[in-house]
Design an enzyme around this catalytic site. Sequence first.
Site, mmCIF file in Angstrom:
data_model
loop_
_atom_site.group_PDB
_atom_site.id
_atom_site.type_symbol
_atom_site.label_atom_id
_atom_site.label_comp_id
_atom_site.label_asym_id
_atom_site.label_seq_id
_atom_site.Cartn_x
_atom_site.Cartn_y
_atom_site.Cartn_z
ATOM 1 N N VAL A 24 0.826 -1.204 0.000
ATOM 2 C CA VAL A 24 0.000 0.000 0.000
ATOM 3 C C VAL A 24 0.859 1.253 0.000
ATOM 4 O O VAL A 24 0.689 2.157 -0.818
ATOM 5 C CB VAL A 24 -0.946 0.010 1.222
ATOM 6 N N ASP A 42 10.686 3.449 6.124
ATOM 7 C CA ASP A 42 10.372 2.106 6.596
ATOM 8 C C ASP A 42 11.484 1.676 7.553
ATOM 9 O O ASP A 42 12.652 2.038 7.371
ATOM 10 C CB ASP A 42 10.275 1.124 5.424
ATOM 11 N N THR A 92 -1.959 -3.957 9.597
ATOM 12 C CA THR A 92 -2.658 -4.230 10.856
ATOM 13 C C THR A 92 -3.168 -5.666 10.803
ATOM 14 O O THR A 92 -4.304 -5.917 10.403
ATOM 15 C CB THR A 92 -3.828 -3.240 11.069
ATOM 16 N N THR A 127 -5.849 -0.121 8.252
ATOM 17 C CA THR A 127 -7.208 -0.549 8.568
ATOM 18 C C THR A 127 -7.328 -0.855 10.067
ATOM 19 O O THR A 127 -6.609 -1.703 10.596
ATOM 20 C CB THR A 127 -7.590 -1.800 7.767
ATOM 21 N N CYS A 267 -6.656 -8.168 3.884
ATOM 22 C CA CYS A 267 -7.838 -7.304 3.997
ATOM 23 C C CYS A 267 -9.099 -8.114 4.310
ATOM 24 O O CYS A 267 -9.552 -8.145 5.443
ATOM 25 C CB CYS A 267 -8.034 -6.493 2.715
ATOM 26 N N ARG A 338 0.777 -13.382 2.343
ATOM 27 C CA ARG A 338 0.366 -13.182 3.731
ATOM 28 C C ARG A 338 -1.071 -13.674 3.930
ATOM 29 O O ARG A 338 -1.965 -13.340 3.173
ATOM 30 C CB ARG A 338 0.454 -11.695 4.104
#
Length: 442
Positions: A24, A42, A92, A127, A267, A338
């Site tokens: 993202v 990062d 998250t 999120t 997600c 993931r």
Amino acid sequence: MQLETFDRIRTKKDFLAVVGLGYVGLPIAVAFAEKIKTLGFDINQEKINIYKKGIDPTHEIGDEKIQNTTLEFTTDPARLQEAKVIIVAVPTPINGDKTPNLAPVVEASKIIGQNLSKGSIVVFESTVYPGVTEDICIPILEKESSLLCGKDFKVGYSPERINPGDKVHRLDNIKKIVSGMDEETVENIAAVYELIIHAGVYKAPSIKVAEAAKLSENAQRDINIAFMNELAMIFDRMGINTKEVIDAMNTKWNALGFYPGLVGGHCIGIDPYYFMYQAEVLGYHSQIIAAGRKVNDSMATFIADNVIKKMIQSGNDVKKSSIYIMGITFKEDCPDMRNSKAVDVCKQLAVYGIKVRVVDPVVDKVEFKRELDSELVEIKDVCNADCLVFLVGHQQFKDLGAADIERMFKQKKNQSKHVIIDIKNIIEPKTIDEKVYSYWSL
């Protein structure tokens, strides 16, 4: 309405910074770098080194754009002091017990707070459930910076809507939801995003509404896919082809066009748990969302069981057979694995003592090695197979012809059949010779 922060960003007097350069954060940072002075921060030095070499392991923007971007990559948190807008795009995930793991966003808030300058706007894209930005992140920013939110700095929320691997729905043509702690903040955030979002922005009335909108989008999708998965399991018992039912159903104008399958990723496979967690905290036990998650989480076992069943029914000795898993990422043409439910299928087969080999032309090889501790097989090296299990609809799999499929299987000397498990309906069933192959799909 004052747009001072936006004006300083637009005129390149100050930096915009993106914290978290994954699937993202990287596309957002590179997009902003085409318009304004942008920092990409990062904590992962290895990741930054790869980007500086001009390599995009996410495949979201490509090596060429990385090589030509003016984005300044850094692992130095002190450089965040140069930014007047800081966008947080850290992951998250969830814990083993399906509760929210807010550690990444908490740590990001600490780092930002320690390097926050007066007059800055911090925009969270990660999120989260409603309330996290205001109840958890703002206090951390205030504590670490010794600044007062609303007076010395402002905060907003704009949920990420990037769809990894999607070459049609891209960052710039997806309408962006923006929100802020006050009207001035919303206007500044909206103006900043409008620099790169051609589809425009939608100004949510509050931060909590924007947080809830993101969870609702993915929970709705999760429930719809769960319904199709339940239909698929029922139709399997009825001996009906689910895709044929869907094709017939989709002739009506208001059909939703969802298909059954494995639901993983960072997600849809995770966000509903954030919703359910906060509902439980408030004394409400989710029924529909929880039921959808239960169905979707059960699909890996359902598929693994059918691999075994079809192998036995086709006269194969399962434990001695050569089984290839075709696709291990969480979705087609995306290297991200993931929370991939294809991994769960492999693990479920392993419970029965069945060893499989994995073929995936796009997966991040480092991530694959870390997750499964085995070696990938190239498509061209697939041979002497007894069973092919297509779990992910990568384009390279869709491009396989009948001769390619035939080449992958071993020559049978007994009465057993080749087995094809086709979760993504890559192969047209009518082209399958029933005397040679046993074909099954959702």
